[in-house]
Each structure stands twice: as structure tokens, then as C-alpha cells.
Design an enzyme around this catalytic site. Structure first.
Site, mmCIF file in Angstrom:
data_model
loop_
_atom_site.group_PDB
_atom_site.id
_atom_site.type_symbol
_atom_site.label_atom_id
_atom_site.label_comp_id
_atom_site.label_asym_id
_atom_site.label_seq_id
_atom_site.Cartn_x
_atom_site.Cartn_y
_atom_site.Cartn_z
ATOM 1 C CE LYS A 58 0.726 -1.692 0.374
ATOM 2 N NZ LYS A 58 2.076 -1.696 -0.295
ATOM 3 C CG PHE B 299 8.310 -1.016 9.993
ATOM 4 C CD1 PHE B 299 7.642 -1.199 8.792
ATOM 5 C CD2 PHE B 299 8.467 0.274 10.487
ATOM 6 C CE1 PHE B 299 7.138 -0.107 8.081
ATOM 7 C CE2 PHE B 299 7.964 1.369 9.784
ATOM 8 C CZ PHE B 299 7.299 1.176 8.586
ATOM 9 C CB SER C 12 -1.823 -0.840 3.979
ATOM 10 O OG SER C 12 -0.542 -0.944 3.418
ATOM 11 N NE ARG D 34 0.275 3.193 5.492
ATOM 12 C CZ ARG D 34 -0.503 3.328 6.574
ATOM 13 N NH1 ARG D 34 -0.740 4.522 7.059
ATOM 14 N NH2 ARG D 34 -1.051 2.269 7.139
ATOM 15 C CB THR E 198 7.846 -6.073 1.092
ATOM 16 O OG1 THR E 198 6.888 -5.615 0.135
ATOM 17 C CG2 THR E 198 9.223 -5.607 0.712
ATOM 18 C CG HIS F 72 -0.163 -9.151 -5.108
ATOM 19 N ND1 HIS F 72 0.225 -9.425 -3.822
ATOM 20 C CD2 HIS F 72 0.516 -8.020 -5.464
ATOM 21 C CE1 HIS F 72 1.100 -8.511 -3.426
ATOM 22 N NE2 HIS F 72 1.289 -7.663 -4.400
#
Ligand code: A3P
Length: 289
Positions: free
Chosen positions: A42, A223, A132, A251, A46, A102
Site C-alpha cells: 500500500k 491517479f 489504505s 481508493r 502499482t 513486498h
């Protein structure tokens, strides 16, 4: 998926299906021109992945829409039933490959170091990460139930969430940059002005980008653009993997959303714990912009 409790991999909480595939992941053979994108979950994985794919494809948007982000930038340790795992996808990819992980520094397959691969790390302030992550736990069904916000905050502070302690993750990767080819970026800097960060990334790869290309990359990876891009927003995954009705993957994409979620008492408790955990590090996070 039936939601499951996390298992333990060398002391780090992780999804059981990832742990089952661990021997193959640990033995992964990196190529010298693999580029590793490394983050605590988070933190902007991406976003950075899309920026890198744009750089690799000289800003050709159509090429960057050739496939979903999780296929263009495979997730190294990912392994779930009925889907190709990260190392399976990577085996079929031509070089140069972009690889997402990660993993904390001590668990990274040693081949990446043997091959002297370049690494780009992105860190995000922990208050926005925990918010997040809470919503991600709800929508990505591989996770156990996150419980209440208070319970999740406590688990996060105790490192009892997938990938363990945020504090160790950011600090250990920060130290690693002193001895390896590693670029360390911050989500908050990318938010404030992505242009210099895109240039930093390009320079790290030995490229100098014309301003017009930087602008194109910044636009395509904003975004708003990524949220409506089905090759970037994870909406092509089946609902049993991610349910965007519970919370969209894309989000909010802002800094400081924690202020809408933390109570005054939680914030005070968190600040105290943060200070304690970070006292041995020169790392500094901006949480107020
Ligand atoms: P929020 O849940 O705060 O909105 P990761 O890719 O590491 O899983 O991180 C996901 C977080 O990054 C989500 O944060 C998501 O909205 C945000 N994000 C994704 N793409 C972004 C972009 N282009 N700009 C800003 N934030 C982005």
C-alpha cells in the site's frame, strides 16, 4: 477465497498459499537486467510499476495497455490457486523484466544480490499505509477479516499483518541502499510533484527523458488516469480475488487521509509508538502534506 488466518514465514506473517510456494521463490534465478520494485504493501507499488512500464516502453500508452499491471510487472512471491504464480509469469517474460515484491530485505532471494540487480524502493508514511491497508484487507479476499479499525491499527503497530512490521521494512531497506544499487523514493514526494521523481527513476536507469515524455508519463500515471485504466486498476481480476464494491483498489490516492480515520487518542498513541520505533533511524516521513 475463504478468508484465512495468516501463516508465518521465518517470523513474518504471510498468506498460507504464498508460504507453500516459498521454496521455489527462494530459489528464483534473477537476471542481471531485472529491475526490482520493492515496497511495503500500500505504498505506491502499482503507481511506480506503471511509471516504469511507461519508461520501458518510451511512453507508448497502447503498449502499456497490452495487459494488466499484474502481468506486465509480475509479483514475485505471489501464489494462489487457479492463477499463474509470480515466478511462472516471470519465466515466460523476455528481458528486461520488471519484478514486484513486498519482501523485507532479509527474505529477498539471494540471486537478486548475486546478479547485482537494481532495486527501486518506495516508502509511504505509516498512517496513510495503515488506512489504505485496512481497506485493502476488506477488498482483497486473501486477507483475514481486518476487524475494527482500532483492532487493525493495533495489529499493524505490532507487526501482526501480512509482511510484518512496517518499521523494520522501511528501515532495513533504507540501510541496504548504502551498499547496493538501490533508489529509495517516497510516495509523498511523488504526490507533491511526480516530475522530479520520474526523472530520478529514469536517471537511475541511465536514461535522460525529454520534458515532453516526462509530462506524458506523469499524465498517464496520475491517479485519475490510472483509476479509469482497466490495465492498471485491478478491475479485471475476478471478484473472488478482489471485490471493488467493498473498496476500490484505486481508493483515494492522497496524502493525509489518515486524518479522516484516526481518533485524537489513536494519533497520540501512534505518534509515541512511531517515535520509539524510529529513534534509531535517520529516516523521516512527511504525514502532514
Ligand atoms: P489509497 O488506498 O490510500 O488510495 P499499492 O499499489 O502499493 O498497493 O498502493 C495502493 C495505494 O496507492 C492506494 O492508496 C492507491 O489509491 C494509491 N495509488 C495507486 N495509484 C496511484 C497514483 N497514480 N497516484 C496516487 N496514488 C496512487
Amino acid at each position: 477465497f475463504v478468508r484465512q488466518e495468516l501463516g508465518m514465514l521465518h517470523g513474518m506473517p504471510l498468506y498460507k498459499s504464498f508460504i507453500e510456494a516459498w521454496p521455489q521463490v527462494e530459489a528464483f534465478q534473477a537476471r542481471p537486467d531485472d529491475l526490482l520494485i520493492c515496497t511495503y504493501p500500500k505504498s505506491g507499488t502499482t503507481w511506480l510499476s506503471e511509471i516504469l512500464d511507461m519508461i520501458y516502453n518510451d511512453g507508448n500508452v497502447e503498449k502499456c495497455k497490452r495487459d494488466a499491471i499484474f502481468k506486465r510487472v509480475p509479483f514475485l512471491e505471489m501464489s494462489v490457486p487457479d492463477m499463474p504464480g509470480g515466478i511462472e509469469l516471470l519465466a515466460t517474460m523476455p528481458s528486461p523484466r520488471l519484478v514486484k515484491t513486498h519482501l523485507p530485505v532479509q527474505l529477498l532471494p539471494k540471486s537478486f544480490w548475486e546478479q547485482d540487480c537494481k532495486v527501486i524502493y518506495v516508502a509511504r508514511n505509516p498512517k496513510d499505509v495503515v488506512v489504505s491497508y485496512y481497506y485493502f484487507y476488506q477488498m482483497a479476499k486473501i486477507h483475514p477479516d481486518p476487524g475494527t479499525k482500532e483492532e487493525f491499527l493495533q495489529n499493524f503497530m505490532a507487526g501482526k499483518v501480512a509482511y510484518g512490521s512496517w518499521y523494520s521494512h522501511v528501515k532495513d531497506w533504507w540501510e541496504k541502499r548504502k551498499e547496493k544499487r538501490l533508489l529509495y523514493l517516497f510516495y509523498e514526494d511523488m504526490k507533491q510533484d511526480p516530475r522530479p521523481e520520474v526523472q530520478k527513476v529514469a536517471r537511475f536507469l541511465g536514461k535522460e527523458l525529454p520534458e515532453s515524455l516526462v509530462e506524458k508519463i506523469v499524465h498517464h500515471t496520475s491517479f485519475q488516469e490510472m483509476k479509469k485504466n482497466s490495465a492498471a486498476n485491478y478491475e479485471t481480476l475476478p471478484e473472488w480475488v478482489m471485490d471493488h464494491n467493498l473498496s476500490p483498489f484505486m481508493r483515494k490516492g492522497i496524502t493525509g487521509d489518515w486524518k479522516n480515520h484516526f481518533t485524537v487518542a489513536q494519533n497520540e498513541r501512534f505518534n509515541k509508538h512511531y517515535k520509539e520505533q524510529m529513534k534509531d533511524s535517520e529516516l523521516c516521513f512527511r504525514m502532514e502534506i
